[in-house]
Design a protein around this motif. Structure first.
Motif, PDB file in Angstrom:
ATOM      1  N   LEU A  14      -9.700   1.827  -8.259  1.00  0.00           N
ATOM      2  CA  LEU A  14      -9.053   1.912  -6.948  1.00  0.00           C
ATOM      3  C   LEU A  14      -9.914   1.293  -5.854  1.00  0.00           C
ATOM      4  O   LEU A  14      -9.410   0.566  -4.986  1.00  0.00           O
ATOM      5  CB  LEU A  14      -8.748   3.378  -6.616  1.00  0.00           C
ATOM      6  N   ILE A  15     -11.206   1.560  -5.891  1.00  0.00           N
ATOM      7  CA  ILE A  15     -12.099   0.995  -4.866  1.00  0.00           C
ATOM      8  C   ILE A  15     -12.140  -0.528  -4.968  1.00  0.00           C
ATOM      9  O   ILE A  15     -12.036  -1.246  -3.959  1.00  0.00           O
ATOM     10  CB  ILE A  15     -13.515   1.592  -5.008  1.00  0.00           C
ATOM     11  N   LEU A  16     -12.276  -1.034  -6.187  1.00  0.00           N
ATOM     12  CA  LEU A  16     -12.316  -2.490  -6.360  1.00  0.00           C
ATOM     13  C   LEU A  16     -10.999  -3.138  -5.948  1.00  0.00           C
ATOM     14  O   LEU A  16     -10.986  -4.201  -5.307  1.00  0.00           O
ATOM     15  CB  LEU A  16     -12.640  -2.829  -7.821  1.00  0.00           C
TER      16      LEU A  16
ATOM     17  N   MET B 171      -0.242   0.832 -15.511  1.00  0.00           N
ATOM     18  CA  MET B 171       0.295   1.664 -16.598  1.00  0.00           C
ATOM     19  C   MET B 171      -0.740   2.015 -17.659  1.00  0.00           C
ATOM     20  O   MET B 171      -0.394   2.576 -18.700  1.00  0.00           O
ATOM     21  CB  MET B 171       1.469   0.934 -17.260  1.00  0.00           C
ATOM     22  N   VAL B 172      -2.007   1.719 -17.424  1.00  0.00           N
ATOM     23  CA  VAL B 172      -3.034   1.971 -18.443  1.00  0.00           C
ATOM     24  C   VAL B 172      -3.100   3.451 -18.821  1.00  0.00           C
ATOM     25  O   VAL B 172      -2.984   3.819 -20.003  1.00  0.00           O
ATOM     26  CB  VAL B 172      -4.409   1.472 -17.952  1.00  0.00           C
ATOM     27  N   LEU B 173      -3.293   4.317 -17.850  1.00  0.00           N
ATOM     28  CA  LEU B 173      -3.413   5.747 -18.156  1.00  0.00           C
ATOM     29  C   LEU B 173      -2.090   6.368 -18.605  1.00  0.00           C
ATOM     30  O   LEU B 173      -2.085   7.186 -19.540  1.00  0.00           O
ATOM     31  CB  LEU B 173      -3.994   6.495 -16.956  1.00  0.00           C
ATOM     32  N   PRO B 174      -0.949   6.027 -17.988  1.00  0.00           N
ATOM     33  CA  PRO B 174       0.311   6.531 -18.550  1.00  0.00           C
ATOM     34  C   PRO B 174       0.534   6.098 -19.999  1.00  0.00           C
ATOM     35  O   PRO B 174       1.123   6.844 -20.788  1.00  0.00           O
ATOM     36  CB  PRO B 174       1.372   5.930 -17.614  1.00  0.00           C
TER      37      PRO B 174
ATOM     38  N   VAL C 248       7.533  10.280 -15.710  1.00  0.00           N
ATOM     39  CA  VAL C 248       7.675  10.383 -14.252  1.00  0.00           C
ATOM     40  C   VAL C 248       6.785   9.349 -13.554  1.00  0.00           C
ATOM     41  O   VAL C 248       7.217   8.651 -12.622  1.00  0.00           O
ATOM     42  CB  VAL C 248       7.318  11.807 -13.778  1.00  0.00           C
ATOM     43  N   ILE C 249       5.537   9.244 -14.008  1.00  0.00           N
ATOM     44  CA  ILE C 249       4.609   8.279 -13.401  1.00  0.00           C
ATOM     45  C   ILE C 249       5.108   6.854 -13.615  1.00  0.00           C
ATOM     46  O   ILE C 249       5.018   6.005 -12.715  1.00  0.00           O
ATOM     47  CB  ILE C 249       3.198   8.463 -13.991  1.00  0.00           C
TER      48      ILE C 249
ATOM     49  N   GLY D 273      -0.551   5.164 -10.324  1.00  0.00           N
ATOM     50  CA  GLY D 273      -0.704   4.977 -11.763  1.00  0.00           C
ATOM     51  C   GLY D 273      -2.082   5.366 -12.269  1.00  0.00           C
ATOM     52  O   GLY D 273      -2.229   5.842 -13.400  1.00  0.00           O
ATOM     53  N   TRP D 274      -3.096   5.194 -11.428  1.00  0.00           N
ATOM     54  CA  TRP D 274      -4.461   5.532 -11.836  1.00  0.00           C
ATOM     55  C   TRP D 274      -4.889   6.935 -11.414  1.00  0.00           C
ATOM     56  O   TRP D 274      -5.868   7.464 -11.947  1.00  0.00           O
ATOM     57  CB  TRP D 274      -5.440   4.503 -11.259  1.00  0.00           C
TER      58      TRP D 274
END
Length: 398
Positions: free
Chosen positions: A47-49, A138-141, A234-235, A251-252
């Motif tokens: 998120l920061i990057l 969508m990586v974590l979902p 849902v995500i 998403g993250w």
């Protein structure tokens, strides 16, 4: 005469379920450090990057996401190779019981598959001149979908009476399909947590000895895998409908929010169920089926989530079999599918000998004060006391 015999038998029954020689209390600092680094690496860093490079620099969008994707998952990559080394190294005491030296545990197999899926997802999403931001979000979902469906499928197959088609960690091929959460706990604690084969042995003893414990793990697996699939859906809907910056952020971040809530629910739930399990053993209530055998519908005392499991036989036609009549807990240690007898380093399941608060390292068995040193449960010695390696049953070597 009969009453005297029954009294003699009941007096020898264990008053508590077989203990688990592992405690999280002694590892709080290590756990906190790991999860802090993991959250920074997997949540904070992307998120920061993204927000800084996308909005505060003149870098191309393609280059921004090349940097973001290259920085993702450093902790996970390290953990992957750390686990691989511990499982495959010569003389490893972390690998599954009676497994070949080249055999990975069930979690590592899934770890490998999910990383391959994520690699494709990240490459496809970041290579174009205008990256597919939603796909990268969508990586974590995707991880939630994968483990949710795998774990739920395993337990559905278990309820249908399927046998393990291959070795699933310490569960040999042809044995009843284990509940997925059991395999996950076994692998993570044994390898990542340093419990080693001693923990695998103790957990398998507990799992086979206690129908209540098996039911609790089944219910908890439904809670986590079902929740994972629902919230991932849902995500996913949010990611593909909201503006890209918001979609990427949610998403993250939302998977961590979901995992935190589920963890807060799980901790008191499991603590309560473990107390109920001890009470059931102390009163010899609700232990059913054949002792030391993984029977899916063996009767057990009511758990906090019994309503879910009780509803399944009325819904699924393959589960409408008559329940197995109750029996009593085993009077002695289980012969776990041909494994060596219970090691001396594991105590009897009595309150005075419980090791639940004793720390345990991956390379050496626990030792109660005053006991003689004991060999590892999965090794044997010759007449001179020389370690001659891990005994392996030909029928379980797969």
């Amino acid at each position: 005469m009969t009453s005297h015999i029954e009294e003699g038998i009941s007096s020898r029954l264990p008053s508590e379920p077989p203990p688990l020689p592992y405690s999280l209390r002694t590892r709080k600092k290590a756990i906190a450090i790991f999860w802090t680094i993991f959250i920074i690496d997997t949540l904070g860093q992307p998120l920061i990057l993204y927000w800084t490079l996308w909005y505060l620099t003149n870098l191309s969008h393609n280059l921004v996401f090349s940097v973001v994707t290259a920085a993702i998952g450093g902790v996970s990559v390290f953990e992957y190779f750390y686990r691989l080394y511990n499982l495959l190294r010569k003389g490893s005491r972390a690998r599954p019981l009676n497994a070949r030296s080249s055999w990975l545990d069930f979690f590592h197999i899934n770890f490998t598959l999910v990383w391959l899926i994520l690699a494709v997802e990240l490459i496809v999403g970041s290579v174009p001149h205008e990256p597919y931001v939603r796909l990268i979000a969508m990586v974590l979902p995707t991880v939630m979908f994968y483990f949710g469906f795998v774990h739920l499928t395993l337990d559905v197959l278990r309820m249908m009476g399927f046998k393990a088609p291959f070795r699933i960690s310490s569960t040999p091929k042809g044995a009843p399909m284990p509940t997925a959460l059991y395999a996950l706990i076994e692998d993570v604690v044994a390898v990542d947590g340093g419990g080693g084969q001693i923990y695998r042995y103790a957990l398998r003893t507990r799992y086979l000895s206690s129908p209540y414990f098996r039911r609790m793990l089944f219910e908890m697996n439904c809670f986590w895998s079902g929740g994972s699939i629902i919230f991932a859906a849902v995500i996913t809907a949010l990611v593909f409908t909201l503006p890209e910056p918001v979609a990427f952020t949610l998403g993250w971040s939302l998977p961590f929010a979901w995992a935190g809530i589920w963890t807060l629910i799980t901790i008191p739930w499991v603590q309560s169920d473990l107390r109920r399990e001890k009470e059931a053993w102390a009163q010899n209530v609700g232990q059913g089926g054949e002792p030391c055998v993984d029977q899916v519908r063996a009767p057990a005392a009511r758990t906090r989530f019994t309503s879910v499991q009780e509803a399944i036989p009325s819904i699924l036609p393959w589960s409408r079999n008559k329940e197995i009549p109750p029996s009593v807990p085993p009077a002695g240690p289980c012969d776990i599918e041909g494994l060596p007898p219970k090691p001396a380093s594991l105590p009897d399941s009595t309150p005075a000998a419980t090791l639940e608060n004793q720390p345990l390292g991956p390379e050496s068995p626990s030792q109660i004060e005053g006991d003689e040193p004991t060999q590892h449960p999965m090794t044997s010695t010759d007449e001179r006391g020389t370690d001659v390696g891990h005994p392996t049953l030909p029928s379980e070597k797969n």
